[in-house]
Design an enzyme around this catalytic site. Structure first.
Site, PDB file in Angstrom:
ATOM      1  N   ASP A 134       0.887  -1.165   0.000  1.00 17.65           N
ATOM      2  CA  ASP A 134       0.000   0.000   0.000  1.00 17.65           C
ATOM      3  C   ASP A 134       0.923   1.211   0.000  1.00 17.65           C
ATOM      4  O   ASP A 134       1.580   1.503   1.007  1.00 17.65           O
ATOM      5  CB  ASP A 134      -0.895   0.010   1.241  1.00 17.65           C
ATOM      6  CG  ASP A 134      -1.899   1.160   1.226  1.00 17.65           C
ATOM      7  OD1 ASP A 134      -1.627   2.186   0.561  1.00 17.65           O
ATOM      8  OD2 ASP A 134      -2.951   1.057   1.873  1.00 17.65           O
ATOM      9  N   HIS A 135       0.997   1.914  -1.131  1.00 18.48           N
ATOM     10  CA  HIS A 135       2.012   2.959  -1.263  1.00 18.48           C
ATOM     11  C   HIS A 135       1.837   4.085  -0.254  1.00 18.48           C
ATOM     12  O   HIS A 135       2.793   4.804   0.049  1.00 18.48           O
ATOM     13  CB  HIS A 135       2.031   3.517  -2.689  1.00 18.48           C
ATOM     14  CG  HIS A 135       0.842   4.361  -3.035  1.00 18.48           C
ATOM     15  ND1 HIS A 135      -0.333   3.837  -3.524  1.00 18.48           N
ATOM     16  CD2 HIS A 135       0.659   5.697  -2.970  1.00 18.48           C
ATOM     17  CE1 HIS A 135      -1.185   4.807  -3.751  1.00 18.48           C
ATOM     18  NE2 HIS A 135      -0.621   5.952  -3.430  1.00 18.48           N
ATOM     19  N   HIS A 158      -6.276   2.359   1.937  1.00 15.44           N
ATOM     20  CA  HIS A 158      -5.504   3.552   2.284  1.00 15.44           C
ATOM     21  C   HIS A 158      -5.972   4.203   3.579  1.00 15.44           C
ATOM     22  O   HIS A 158      -5.189   4.423   4.513  1.00 15.44           O
ATOM     23  CB  HIS A 158      -5.582   4.579   1.154  1.00 15.44           C
ATOM     24  CG  HIS A 158      -4.981   4.117  -0.133  1.00 15.44           C
ATOM     25  ND1 HIS A 158      -3.932   3.225  -0.198  1.00 15.44           N
ATOM     26  CD2 HIS A 158      -5.266   4.434  -1.416  1.00 15.44           C
ATOM     27  CE1 HIS A 158      -3.616   3.011  -1.459  1.00 15.44           C
ATOM     28  NE2 HIS A 158      -4.410   3.732  -2.213  1.00 15.44           N
TER      29      HIS A 158
END
Length: 489
Positions: free
Chosen positions: A178-179, A241
């Site tokens: 998950d960036h 996110h």
């Protein structure tokens, strides 16, 4: 720039989907910047693997163009670029067949280096690639795989995917990326919380009135219309996110900054989340920009579905049922085509128990704002006396730490989220990656929310292009005497 990076071990990184959009925009330019920073060993190899009928020379030219377009200001000179391109290889491969697998096997097996496999492909191919990695002897105990979201679209599919990957790899070999967790400010959130005695004693329901998490985008669905209309803001943003940001802001202090210690505490937060009542959810769909519909169409036009009930905006209220946060509302909000591009976590502290300055001094609260983008930084609002004569007039002023202004740019290595996370994979550090049980717990909380509005045949509220979202989202807080932080860059 003075680099403070630590070189990693010798590695091979195989990028399945190595000619795709994510590889061109993020993965490959990010790896080049790590090469420029002196972090990549000269003998490391990056191997693109995709269906495209290319040879290594053609692949290197494609990567050259990608770096020129997406490399950013930090890209270094031509001499470094030529050396970096020299570390690239390419294999034409069929994820569901046998083409290319023998060639890939010959490249990576028996090289005595870290072997990492990046699944930059559709989730429907994860199982096929994992199976073939094992079949061709590449799924040994030292191998690592990186998988991109969406990791399932509900609890059942997430469990199935976890089970499939577990057939071929151990949990400590799987890196669910998950960036958002690779962003500098997200990690600074943990530093602020657990590295400063100033905040931790106040980080609870006794002193915090509420917490807001906002991820606002100015763009629409763009070329992702077909995918997005099957997903929506809840699946695309909230389940992963925003959930991760919520965990980091709310979790208990882990015993140490280590992968399982951190992820154990995040999992406790997810499992303590209360169900969301229907009147605590607002869904929206953006409308076309007035007088400019051809360039900025409404959501339904953009996804080519005139009857779509998929949300491009969602706001909701939830609570965490534990001793630290009992009774403290958490408000989550995300949407497309909003007034500004902004990702921010806001901790709003309670009023002082008693104001010695009287009603005329007004209402003043300390607010801690953690900005994730576009201008990373942390601001703490404090109340002071307004300068000048005339009595005790109070005003709020920010104690601002914008990283770009506060830290010496000549001594800071500005690392993109993907760069950091890929290097963590090579190091074998899973701290900033999601664990399988964490993903399933997030879906277990999310599924009933989605099932609820589907059962009610809920229709998203329209909202204007460039606005703060539907007016109902404003009322979500206003009826409790609160208001959203204004979305601004």
């Amino acid at each position: 720039m003075v680099s403070r990076v630590i070189p990693v071990d010798l590695f091979d990184l195989v990028i399945f989907g190595g000619t795709g959009d994510l590889a061109r925009r993020k993965i490959l330019p990010g790896l080049f910047r790590r090469f420029c920073a002196g972090q990549m060993p000269a003998e490391a190899r990056i191997i693109g693997a995709a269906r495209s009928e290319l040879d290594t020379k053609g692949y290197r030219e494609m990567v050259r163009e990608a770096i020129a377009e997406f490399g950013g200001e930090q890209a270094c000179g031509d001499e470094h670029l030529e050396k970096f391109l020299g570390q690239l290889e390419y294999v034409t491969i069929d994820a569901r067949g046998d083409q290319g697998w023998k060639e890939l096997q010959q490249l990576v097996v028996g090289t005595d280096r870290v072997e990492a496999y990046y699944f930059s492909v559709a989730p429907s191919l994860f199982g096929d690639i994992a199976e073939r990695l094992q079949k061709w002897g590449m799924a040994d105990d030292e191998a690592r795989i990186v998988v991109e979201k969406p990791f399932g679209r509900d609890l059942a599919t997430a469990r199935s995917l976890n089970k499939t990957l577990a057939t071929y790899f151990n949990e400590d070999q799987i890196y669910r990326i998950d960036h958002y967790l690779g962003k500098e400010t997200v990690q600074n959130l943990m530093a602020v919380r657990f590295g400063n005695m100033l905040f931790e004693p106040l980080w609870n329901s006794q002193y915090v009135d509420h917490i807001q998490i906002t991820v606002a985008e100015t763009v629409g669905v763009g070329g992702r219309g077909e995918y997005y209309d099957k997903s929506g803001a809840m699946r695309d943003m909230v389940q992963n996110h925003l959930m991760q940001l919520l965990c980091l802001i709310a979790m208990e202090p882990p015993a140490q900054f280590a992968p399982d210690a951190v992820r154990d505490e995040k999992l406790k937060v997810i499992r303590a989340l209360e169900a969301v009542a229907p009147y605590h959810i607002v869904r929206g769909q953006y409308q076309a920009e007035p007088c400019n519909e051809s360039e900025n169409p409404g959501y339904r036009t953009a996804v080519e579905n005139p009857r779509s009930r998929t949300e491009s905006f969602i706001a909701l209220r939830t609570e965490i049922s534990n001793w630290r946060w009992a009774g403290t509302p958490f408000y989550l909000r995300t949407g497309k085509r909003m007034a500004a591009r902004s990702s921010e976590i806001t901790v709003v502290f309670k009023d002082t128990p008693h104001s010695i300055f009287g009603d005329e001094a007004g209402r003043h609260r300390n607010v801690l704002s953690i900005r994730l983008q576009p201008n990373e930084g942390i601001t703490l609002g404090v109340t002071i006396k307004e300068p000048g004569p005339g009595g005790m007039r109070l005003i709020d002023v920010p104690l601002d730490m914008s990283f770009a202004e506060t830290l010496d740019p000549d001594h800071v290595d500005h690392v993109d989220a993907y760069e950091r996370l890929i290097m963590d994979v090579i190091r074998g550090n899973q701290t900033l990656f999601m664990r399988g049980d964490e993903v399933e717990a997030a879906w277990a909380w999310t599924d009933p929310i989605i099932e609820g509005w589907e059962a009610r045949n809920d229709v998203p509220k329209p909202y204007d292009h460039g606005s703060e979202g539907p007016t109902d989202a404003t009322e979500l807080l206003r009826r409790e005497g609160r208001e959203w932080r204004k979305v601004k860059e």
